[in-house]
Design a protein around this motif. Structure first.
Motif, PDB file in Angstrom:
ATOM      1  N   ASP A  45       0.810  -1.223   0.000  1.00 58.18           N
ATOM      2  CA  ASP A  45       0.000   0.000   0.000  1.00 58.18           C
ATOM      3  C   ASP A  45       0.840   1.268   0.000  1.00 58.18           C
ATOM      4  OD1 ASP A  45      -2.326  -1.552   0.136  1.00 58.18           O
ATOM      5  OD2 ASP A  45      -2.219  -1.633   2.328  1.00 58.18           O
ATOM      6  N   TYR A  46       2.149   1.133   0.047  1.00 58.39           N
ATOM      7  CA  TYR A  46       3.055   2.277   0.111  1.00 58.39           C
ATOM      8  C   TYR A  46       3.136   2.935  -1.263  1.00 58.39           C
ATOM      9  CZ  TYR A  46       7.351   4.892   1.066  1.00 58.39           C
ATOM     10  OH  TYR A  46       8.286   5.874   1.225  1.00 58.39           O
ATOM     11  N   SER A  47       2.848   4.231  -1.305  1.00 61.70           N
ATOM     12  CA  SER A  47       2.827   4.938  -2.586  1.00 61.70           C
ATOM     13  C   SER A  47       3.330   6.368  -2.399  1.00 61.70           C
ATOM     14  CB  SER A  47       1.404   4.974  -3.133  1.00 61.70           C
ATOM     15  OG  SER A  47       0.588   5.778  -2.287  1.00 61.70           O
ATOM     16  N   GLU A  48       3.501   7.058  -3.502  1.00 61.74           N
ATOM     17  CA  GLU A  48       3.906   8.457  -3.447  1.00 61.74           C
ATOM     18  C   GLU A  48       2.847   9.290  -2.730  1.00 61.74           C
ATOM     19  OE1 GLU A  48       5.080   9.840  -7.334  1.00 61.74           O
ATOM     20  OE2 GLU A  48       6.249   8.019  -7.659  1.00 61.74           O
ATOM     21  N   GLU A  49       1.594   8.891  -2.841  1.00 60.55           N
ATOM     22  CA  GLU A  49       0.509   9.617  -2.150  1.00 60.55           C
ATOM     23  C   GLU A  49       0.673   9.532  -0.636  1.00 60.55           C
ATOM     24  OE1 GLU A  49      -4.263   9.147  -1.501  1.00 60.55           O
ATOM     25  OE2 GLU A  49      -3.473   8.698  -3.484  1.00 60.55           O
ATOM     26  N   THR A  50       1.016   8.355  -0.132  1.00 64.38           N
ATOM     27  CA  THR A  50       1.207   8.241   1.321  1.00 64.38           C
ATOM     28  C   THR A  50       2.442   9.028   1.761  1.00 64.38           C
ATOM     29  OG1 THR A  50       2.340   6.120   1.026  1.00 64.38           O
ATOM     30  CG2 THR A  50       0.027   6.020   1.596  1.00 64.38           C
ATOM     31  N   VAL A  51       3.449   9.099   0.909  1.00 65.40           N
ATOM     32  CA  VAL A  51       4.640   9.891   1.231  1.00 65.40           C
ATOM     33  C   VAL A  51       4.277  11.378   1.299  1.00 65.40           C
ATOM     34  CG1 VAL A  51       6.911  10.619   0.400  1.00 65.40           C
ATOM     35  CG2 VAL A  51       6.268   8.207   0.307  1.00 65.40           C
ATOM     36  N   ARG A  52       3.448  11.845   0.359  1.00 62.43           N
ATOM     37  CA  ARG A  52       3.039  13.256   0.376  1.00 62.43           C
ATOM     38  C   ARG A  52       2.275  13.596   1.653  1.00 62.43           C
ATOM     39  NH1 ARG A  52       2.338  12.333  -5.145  1.00 62.43           N
ATOM     40  NH2 ARG A  52       0.161  11.761  -4.877  1.00 62.43           N
ATOM     41  N   TRP A  53       1.512  12.648   2.190  1.00 55.84           N
ATOM     42  CA  TRP A  53       0.727  12.874   3.403  1.00 55.84           C
ATOM     43  C   TRP A  53       1.627  13.137   4.606  1.00 55.84           C
ATOM     44  CZ3 TRP A  53       0.771   9.789   7.837  1.00 55.84           C
ATOM     45  CH2 TRP A  53      -0.197  10.106   8.790  1.00 55.84           C
ATOM     46  N   ALA A  54       2.767  12.467   4.657  1.00 51.23           N
ATOM     47  CA  ALA A  54       3.623  12.507   5.849  1.00 51.23           C
ATOM     48  C   ALA A  54       4.662  13.618   5.779  1.00 51.23           C
ATOM     49  CB  ALA A  54       4.334  11.169   6.016  1.00 51.23           C
ATOM     50  N   ASP A  55       5.070  14.072   6.960  1.00 46.52           N
ATOM     51  CA  ASP A  55       6.162  15.033   7.065  1.00 46.52           C
ATOM     52  C   ASP A  55       7.494  14.339   7.319  1.00 46.52           C
ATOM     53  OD1 ASP A  55       4.639  17.374   6.661  1.00 46.52           O
ATOM     54  OD2 ASP A  55       3.895  17.215   8.703  1.00 46.52           O
ATOM     55  N   ALA A  56       7.434  13.072   7.690  1.00 40.47           N
ATOM     56  CA  ALA A  56       8.624  12.245   7.884  1.00 40.47           C
ATOM     57  C   ALA A  56       8.201  10.800   7.680  1.00 40.47           C
ATOM     58  CB  ALA A  56       9.209  12.431   9.280  1.00 40.47           C
ATOM     59  N   ILE A  57       9.144   9.965   7.310  1.00 41.96           N
ATOM     60  CA  ILE A  57       8.867   8.550   7.074  1.00 41.96           C
ATOM     61  C   ILE A  57       9.765   7.726   7.991  1.00 41.96           C
ATOM     62  CG2 ILE A  57       8.816   6.691   5.370  1.00 41.96           C
ATOM     63  CD1 ILE A  57       7.002   8.973   4.566  1.00 41.96           C
ATOM     64  N   VAL A  58       9.173   6.758   8.678  1.00 48.60           N
ATOM     65  CA  VAL A  58       9.943   5.799   9.461  1.00 48.60           C
ATOM     66  C   VAL A  58       9.851   4.464   8.739  1.00 48.60           C
ATOM     67  CG1 VAL A  58      10.183   4.593  11.657  1.00 48.60           C
ATOM     68  CG2 VAL A  58       9.451   6.987  11.626  1.00 48.60           C
ATOM     69  N   SER A  59      10.992   3.963   8.308  1.00 46.91           N
ATOM     70  CA  SER A  59      11.052   2.676   7.624  1.00 46.91           C
ATOM     71  C   SER A  59      11.377   1.615   8.664  1.00 46.91           C
ATOM     72  CB  SER A  59      12.140   2.730   6.552  1.00 46.91           C
ATOM     73  OG  SER A  59      12.325   1.458   5.980  1.00 46.91           O
ATOM     74  N   ALA A  60      10.432   0.740   8.940  1.00 54.01           N
ATOM     75  CA  ALA A  60      10.610  -0.283   9.972  1.00 54.01           C
ATOM     76  C   ALA A  60      10.749  -1.646   9.315  1.00 54.01           C
ATOM     77  CB  ALA A  60       9.424  -0.268  10.937  1.00 54.01           C
ATOM     78  N   GLY A  61      11.928  -2.216   9.388  1.00 59.43           N
ATOM     79  CA  GLY A  61      12.196  -3.504   8.764  1.00 59.43           C
ATOM     80  C   GLY A  61      13.683  -3.712   8.658  1.00 59.43           C
TER      81      GLY A  61
END
Length: 108
Positions: free
Chosen positions: A66-82
């Motif tokens: 479900d990860y997309s450019e749209e979800t990135v635009r929504w956030a002010d920071a991204i935490v990549s957990a994995g």
């Protein structure tokens, strides 16, 4: 108010054991070991989300598919957990230098 953050999770839910799971043993893996790693990952993801939300940070858990450019635009920071692959996927959708990407190894 704090800025929203996405916690991206890479591990799908484990499937019930299948007779062909014995093939895992020939590659040095085991179903029980994979299940334990999934449990560690899931526990650490929940802990991360709980900590962010406790601090008043709006956090959304986004699965790999479900990860997309749209979800990135929504956030002010991204935490990549994995792990490494999750971090590479996460960074590949972040365009520009003004959106921090933070990597958290959930099964060290």
């Amino acid at each position: 108010s704090c800025n929203p953050v996405i916690a991206l999770s890479h591990t799908p839910s484990p499937k019930p054991a299948h007779p062909s799971c014995n093939k895992l043993a020939t590659t040095g893996s085991s179903y029980c070991g994979l299940l334990e790693r999934h449990h560690n990952h899931s526990t650490n993801i929940q802990h991360l989300l709980d900590c962010l939300r406790k601090e008043g940070i709006e956090a959304r858990l986004v699965k790999r598919g479900d990860y997309s450019e749209e979800t990135v635009r929504w956030a002010d920071a991204i935490v990549s957990a994995g792990g490494d692959g999750t971090m590479l996927l996460t960074a590949s959708k972040v365009f520009g230098r003004h959106k921090p990407v933070i990597g958290v190894n959930t099964d060290p």
